[in-house]
Design an enzyme around this catalytic site. Structure first.
Site, PDB file in Angstrom:
ATOM      1  N   LYS A 208     -14.148  -4.316   4.184  1.00  0.00           N
ATOM      2  CA  LYS A 208     -15.096  -3.110   3.573  1.00  0.00           C
ATOM      3  C   LYS A 208     -13.969  -1.422   3.578  1.00  0.00           C
ATOM      4  O   LYS A 208     -12.972  -1.222   2.812  1.00  0.00           O
ATOM      5  CB  LYS A 208     -16.251  -2.631   4.126  1.00  0.00           C
ATOM      6  CG  LYS A 208     -16.619  -1.607   2.868  1.00  0.00           C
ATOM      7  CD  LYS A 208     -18.003  -1.779   4.073  1.00  0.00           C
ATOM      8  CE  LYS A 208     -18.716  -0.060   4.187  1.00  0.00           C
ATOM      9  NZ  LYS A 208     -20.113  -0.683   4.250  1.00  0.00           N
ATOM     10  N   GLU A 214      -7.651  -7.277  12.288  1.00  0.00           N
ATOM     11  CA  GLU A 214      -7.291  -8.597  12.384  1.00  0.00           C
ATOM     12  C   GLU A 214      -7.340  -9.110  10.926  1.00  0.00           C
ATOM     13  O   GLU A 214      -5.757 -10.368  10.475  1.00  0.00           O
ATOM     14  CB  GLU A 214      -8.627  -9.464  12.272  1.00  0.00           C
ATOM     15  CG  GLU A 214      -9.100  -9.277  13.886  1.00  0.00           C
ATOM     16  CD  GLU A 214     -10.167  -8.008  14.372  1.00  0.00           C
ATOM     17  OE1 GLU A 214      -9.735  -6.855  13.509  1.00  0.00           O
ATOM     18  OE2 GLU A 214     -10.947  -8.401  15.542  1.00  0.00           O
ATOM     19  N   GLY A 268     -21.448  -4.339   6.192  1.00  0.00           N
ATOM     20  CA  GLY A 268     -21.328  -5.378   6.743  1.00  0.00           C
ATOM     21  C   GLY A 268     -21.639  -6.647   6.226  1.00  0.00           C
ATOM     22  O   GLY A 268     -21.632  -7.458   6.117  1.00  0.00           O
ATOM     23  N   ARG A 269     -22.748  -6.501   7.696  1.00  0.00           N
ATOM     24  CA  ARG A 269     -23.247  -7.872   7.826  1.00  0.00           C
ATOM     25  C   ARG A 269     -24.229  -8.425   6.649  1.00  0.00           C
ATOM     26  O   ARG A 269     -24.930  -9.634   7.388  1.00  0.00           O
ATOM     27  CB  ARG A 269     -23.420  -8.082   9.907  1.00  0.00           C
ATOM     28  CG  ARG A 269     -24.994  -6.424   9.916  1.00  0.00           C
ATOM     29  CD  ARG A 269     -24.642  -6.607  10.981  1.00  0.00           C
ATOM     30  NE  ARG A 269     -25.192  -5.108  11.205  1.00  0.00           N
ATOM     31  CZ  ARG A 269     -25.055  -4.267  11.658  1.00  0.00           C
ATOM     32  NH1 ARG A 269     -23.722  -4.333  11.483  1.00  0.00           N
ATOM     33  NH2 ARG A 269     -25.494  -3.383  11.834  1.00  0.00           N
ATOM     34  N   GLU A 354     -25.605  -7.727  16.480  1.00  0.00           N
ATOM     35  CA  GLU A 354     -25.086  -6.405  16.537  1.00  0.00           C
ATOM     36  C   GLU A 354     -25.528  -5.408  15.830  1.00  0.00           C
ATOM     37  O   GLU A 354     -26.052  -4.154  15.249  1.00  0.00           O
ATOM     38  CB  GLU A 354     -23.705  -6.438  15.140  1.00  0.00           C
ATOM     39  CG  GLU A 354     -22.868  -5.342  14.782  1.00  0.00           C
ATOM     40  CD  GLU A 354     -21.563  -5.635  14.222  1.00  0.00           C
ATOM     41  OE1 GLU A 354     -20.416  -6.647  14.125  1.00  0.00           O
ATOM     42  OE2 GLU A 354     -21.778  -5.767  12.837  1.00  0.00           O
ATOM     43  N   HIS A 385     -29.773 -33.726  21.902  1.00  0.00           N
ATOM     44  CA  HIS A 385     -28.164 -34.311  23.142  1.00  0.00           C
ATOM     45  C   HIS A 385     -27.255 -33.419  23.850  1.00  0.00           C
ATOM     46  O   HIS A 385     -26.937 -33.637  24.819  1.00  0.00           O
ATOM     47  CB  HIS A 385     -27.734 -35.121  22.718  1.00  0.00           C
ATOM     48  CG  HIS A 385     -28.256 -36.320  21.949  1.00  0.00           C
ATOM     49  ND1 HIS A 385     -29.105 -37.572  22.226  1.00  0.00           N
ATOM     50  CD2 HIS A 385     -29.396 -36.432  20.690  1.00  0.00           C
ATOM     51  CE1 HIS A 385     -30.209 -37.928  21.164  1.00  0.00           C
ATOM     52  NE2 HIS A 385     -30.052 -37.505  20.224  1.00  0.00           N
ATOM     53  N   LYS A 512     -12.055  -2.270  20.340  1.00  0.00           N
ATOM     54  CA  LYS A 512     -11.152  -1.908  19.181  1.00  0.00           C
ATOM     55  C   LYS A 512     -10.274  -0.345  19.321  1.00  0.00           C
ATOM     56  O   LYS A 512      -9.521  -0.910  19.453  1.00  0.00           O
ATOM     57  CB  LYS A 512     -11.773  -1.724  17.564  1.00  0.00           C
ATOM     58  CG  LYS A 512     -12.567  -2.609  17.303  1.00  0.00           C
ATOM     59  CD  LYS A 512     -12.144  -2.254  16.020  1.00  0.00           C
ATOM     60  CE  LYS A 512     -13.877  -3.020  15.046  1.00  0.00           C
ATOM     61  NZ  LYS A 512     -14.577  -2.271  13.755  1.00  0.00           N
TER      62      LYS A 512
HETATM   63  O1  F6P Z   1     -17.309  -5.798  13.784  1.00  0.00           O
HETATM   64  C1  F6P Z   1     -17.471  -4.530  13.118  1.00  0.00           C
HETATM   65  C2  F6P Z   1     -17.117  -4.574  11.592  1.00  0.00           C
HETATM   66  O2  F6P Z   1     -17.369  -3.094  11.723  1.00  0.00           O
HETATM   67  C3  F6P Z   1     -18.141  -4.934  10.891  1.00  0.00           C
HETATM   68  O3  F6P Z   1     -19.713  -4.993  10.990  1.00  0.00           O
HETATM   69  C4  F6P Z   1     -17.531  -5.521   9.619  1.00  0.00           C
HETATM   70  O4  F6P Z   1     -18.611  -6.453   9.268  1.00  0.00           O
HETATM   71  C5  F6P Z   1     -16.131  -5.921  10.415  1.00  0.00           C
HETATM   72  O5  F6P Z   1     -15.976  -4.485  10.955  1.00  0.00           O
HETATM   73  C6  F6P Z   1     -14.785  -5.935   9.561  1.00  0.00           C
HETATM   74  O6  F6P Z   1     -15.098  -4.889   8.615  1.00  0.00           O
HETATM   75  P1  F6P Z   1     -13.978  -4.682   7.378  1.00  0.00           P
HETATM   76  O7  F6P Z   1     -14.728  -5.183   6.745  1.00  0.00           O
HETATM   77  O8  F6P Z   1     -14.089  -2.924   7.334  1.00  0.00           O
HETATM   78  O9  F6P Z   1     -12.914  -4.681   7.688  1.00  0.00           O
END
Ligand code: F6P
Length: 521
Positions: A208, A214, A268-269, A354, A385, A512
Site C-alpha cells: 500500500k 521488507e 491492509g489485513r 492486529e 497428535h 519498525k
Molecule cells: O504490519 C503493519 C502493516 O502496516 C500491516 O497492517 C500491513 O498489512 C503491512 O504492514 C504491509 O504494509 P504495506 O502494504 O504498506 O507494505
C-alpha cells in the site's frame, strides 16, 4: 458521526452478565446436553453453512444477556456506520470499506463526496483482463515465452490474505505456480529465486505504502537478480504493482499501466478483496476470485440484516467475549479439518490480533478489562497428535472453533469419513470427557484391574471444554469467502463491544522505527 463510546463494563447488561456468571460458572456442558432440543436451539444455519454452538458453557439466558450487551453498546449503529462509509477508523481518519469491495449493489457509497463503486468495478475489470492474459499465455515475458510462475512480494496484509487463499483454493488452481516472498530474512527470497526462471516469472509487488522495508528490500533483490539476465526495458513485462504510492512505483521502473489500485479506505489485513488479491485471481482464475467475493458478500448481508440472536458472526463474537471476559480464557484455537486451510490460523492471527490487540478505549483511556483474544491453531488431524493433549487435559480453558466440510474435494470417501469422525470425536471428547467410573470399567474389562489405582487419575478427562462446530458443505471459493468474512465481522463486533478501535495498528510502529535507527547506526 463517530462510533459511540460506551464502556461495556459500565452497562446494565454487563452487571447482569456478571451476576449470571456467578450463578452458572460451574455449569457443565454434559448436563446441558441432556436437553434433547439443545443442538437445535443452539445451532444456526445459513445457506451451505451450519454452526453448532451447543457445546458451550452457555444457556439461553447467557445468549440473551450477551445480545442485550450488544444492543446496549449499539452494535447495530456501528455496523451501519461501517457499511455506509463513515470514518470509523477515527485515529487514522479513514472509512473502513472492505465490504464495498464485494458489494454487488448499485447503491453508491461516498468517500469524500465521491461514489467509490465505479473505481471498484474498474479495478475488478483490470484484474480480470490481466489475469486472463497471463493465464491464457498471451502475456509474454522478455524472450517471448508465456508466464509459468507468479511471485507475490509483500508482507502482513499484503501477503497473509492472498497466501492463505491461494493455498486454501489449491484444488481450483490453474497451471501457474504461485509463490510468496515476505520475510526480510534473505533466506526466504533466496529459496524462492532458486526455483525460478526470469524469462517466465511475473512479480507482483504488493505494498500500500511502497515503503515497507521488507517488501522494498525483497523487490530490489529480485530486480537485481532479474537484471542479471534481462535489461531495465524488460521490467514492465515482469513486474506489476498494487499500491497507492504511484511515484515510488514509477521510480522502481514499473509501467503505469501495470499498477493496480489500493485505497486508504481498505485496511491492509482486510485487503485481499481488492487488487491485493491479484495473485489469487492469477492462481485460480477470475471467476473463482469473483465467487470468493460473492461468498463474502453473502456473509456481509447476513451480518448486516440478521437479528443478533440469529447472526453467526455476532453469536461467535459474543461467545468468545463470554470466555475472554468472564471465564478469563487466555486464548482461542482455530482448528480447520482441511489440509487446504493450513494457513488460516496464521492469517487470522494478523486479522484478529492486529485489530483487537488494544489496551486503550475509544476515549483514549487505559482499559481495565480484557480485550483481544490470542488466537492460534493448526489442521486436524495433525494437531491431535501435537498440542491437543493440553487442550483435553491441561489446566487452561481453550475455546476452539472446529471448521469442517461435509464433502471431500477428492472423493476419497474413506479418508473423509475418518477425518470427520475425528472432527466430531474431538469435540465430543472435549465437551463430555471421560469419568472416573468409565475409566474404572475400561481398565477392569481390559485386564488391567491391578493398575486401576495407579492409572485412574491420569486417564480421566474432565470434559466441559467448549467448542463451536463450523461446518460447510464443501470447500469452494464461495464458501471460503463466507468463512473469511465471518471472522472479519466477528473481529469488528468484538472491537465495538470492547470499545476499542479495531482498524488502526500503531502497535507495529515502534519496532519498525527502532529497527531503522539501529540499521542507520
Ligand atoms: O504490519 C503493519 C502493516 O502496516 C500491516 O497492517 C500491513 O498489512 C503491512 O504492514 C504491509 O504494509 P504495506 O502494504 O504498506 O507494505
Amino acid at each position: 458521526m463517530a462510533l459511540k463510546n460506551i464502556n461495556p463494563t459500565a452497562t446494565n447488561a454487563w452487571k447482569e452478565l456478571t451476576n449470571h456468571f456467578n450463578d452458572i460458572q460451574n455449569i457443565n456442558i454434559k448436563d446441558l446436553a441432556k436437553d434433547v432440543n439443545r443442538k437445535e436451539d443452539f445451532s444456526l444455519n445459513f445457506d451451505d453453512l451450519s454452526v453448532d454452538f451447543s457445546k458451550n458453557r452457555i444457556t439461553k439466558e447467557t445468549i440473551q444477556l450477551l445480545v442485550d450487551l450488544a444492543k446496549e453498546v449499539d452494535l447495530k449503529d456501528a455496523i451501519e456506520k461501517q457499511y455506509s462509509g463513515e470514518i470509523i477508523n477515527v485515529t487514522e481518519g479513514r472509512e473502513v470499506l472492505h465490504t464495498a469491495l464485494r458489494s454487488s449493489s448499485e447503491e453508491p457509497i461516498l468517500v469524500e463526496g465521491k461514489n467509490i463503486k465505479p473505481q471498484i468495478q474498474a479495478a475488478l475489470r483490470k484484474i480480470k483482463s490481466f489475469s486472463n492474459k497471463v493465464i491464457s499465455g498471451k502475456w509474454k515475458g522478455y524472450t517471448g515465452k508465456s508466464i509459468t510462475d507468479i511471485v507475490n512480494i509483500g508482507i502482513g496484509g499484503s501477503d497473509l490474505g492472498p497466501d492463505m487463499v491461494v493455498e486454501s483454493l489449491k484444488h481450483y488452481k490453474n497451471q501457474l505456480n504461485t509463490h510468496f516472498v515476505s520475510n526480510v530474512d534473505g533466506d526466504h527470497v533466496s529459496e524462492i529465486i532458486k526455483t525460478l526462471n526470469p524469462e517466465t516469472t511475473l512479480f507482483v509487488i504488493v505494498s500500500k505504502t511502497f515503503t515497507t522495508q521488507e517488501t522494498i528490500t525483497n523487490s530490489e533483490t529480485i530486480k537485481n537478480w532479474f537484471l542479471k539476465s534481462a535489461t531495465i526495458f524488460d521490467i514492465p513485462k515482469h513486474f506489476v504493482a498494487v499500491s497507492t504510492n504511484l511515484e515510488a512505483v514509477d521510480n522502481f521502473g514499473i509501467d503505469k499501466k501495470n499498477v493496480f489500485p489500493m485505497w486508504n479506505w481498505v485496511g491492509g489485513r482486510f485487503s485481499l478483496w481488492s487488487a491485493v488479491g491479484l495473485s489469487i485471481s492469477l492462481s485460480v482464475g477470475y471467476d473463482n476470485y469473483k465467487a470468493l467475493l460473492e461468498g463474502a458478500e453473502e456473509m456481509d448481508l447476513h451480518y448486516k440484516n440478521e437479528e443478533f440472536d440469529k447472526n453467526i458472526p455476532v453469536i461467535l463474537a459474543l461467545i468468545s467475549i463470554w470466555y475472554n471476559n468472564f471465564y478469563g480464557a487466555e486464548t482461542e484455537a482455530v482448528l480447520p479439518y482441511s489440509q487446504y486451510l493450513k494457513k488460516l490460523p496464521d492469517y487470522l492471527q494478523q486479522a484478529i490480533m492486529e485489530s483487537n490487540g488494544k489496551g486503550v478505549d475509544r476515549n483514549g483511556d487505559k482499559i481495565d478489562y480484557q480485550t483481544g483474544t490470542i488466537v492460534w491453531g493448526s489442521t486436524g488431524t495433525n494437531m491431535q497428535h501435537a498440542f491437543m493433549q493440553l487442550v483435553h487435559q491441561g489446566t487452561k480453558l481453550i475455546p476452539a472453533d472446529f471448521i469442517g466440510y461435509k464433502e471431500s474435494l477428492h472423493g476419497l470417501t474413506d479418508h473423509h469419513n475418518k477425518l470427520m469422525a475425528n472432527y466430531y470425536g474431538q469435540m465430543d471428547a472435549l465437551a463430555f470427557g471421560k469419568t472416573k467410573e468409565e475409566v474404572h470399567l475400561e481398565l477392569k474389562f481390559s485386564g488391567n484391574e491391578d493398575k486401576i489405582e495407579s492409572l485412574l487419575p491420569f486417564k480421566v478427562f474432565e470434559g466441559n471444554r467448549p467448542s463451536n462446530a463450523i461446518l460447510f458443505d464443501k470447500l469452494t471459493p464461495r464458501s471460503l469467502g463466507k468463512l473469511i468474512a465471518l471472522y472479519e465481522h466477528k473481529i469488528y463486533t468484538q472491537g465495538i463491544l470492547w470499545n476499542i478501535y479495531s482498524y488502526d495498528q500503531f502497535g507495529v510502529e515502534l519496532g519498525k522505527e527502532l529497527a531503522k535507527k539501529i540499521l542507520n547506526k
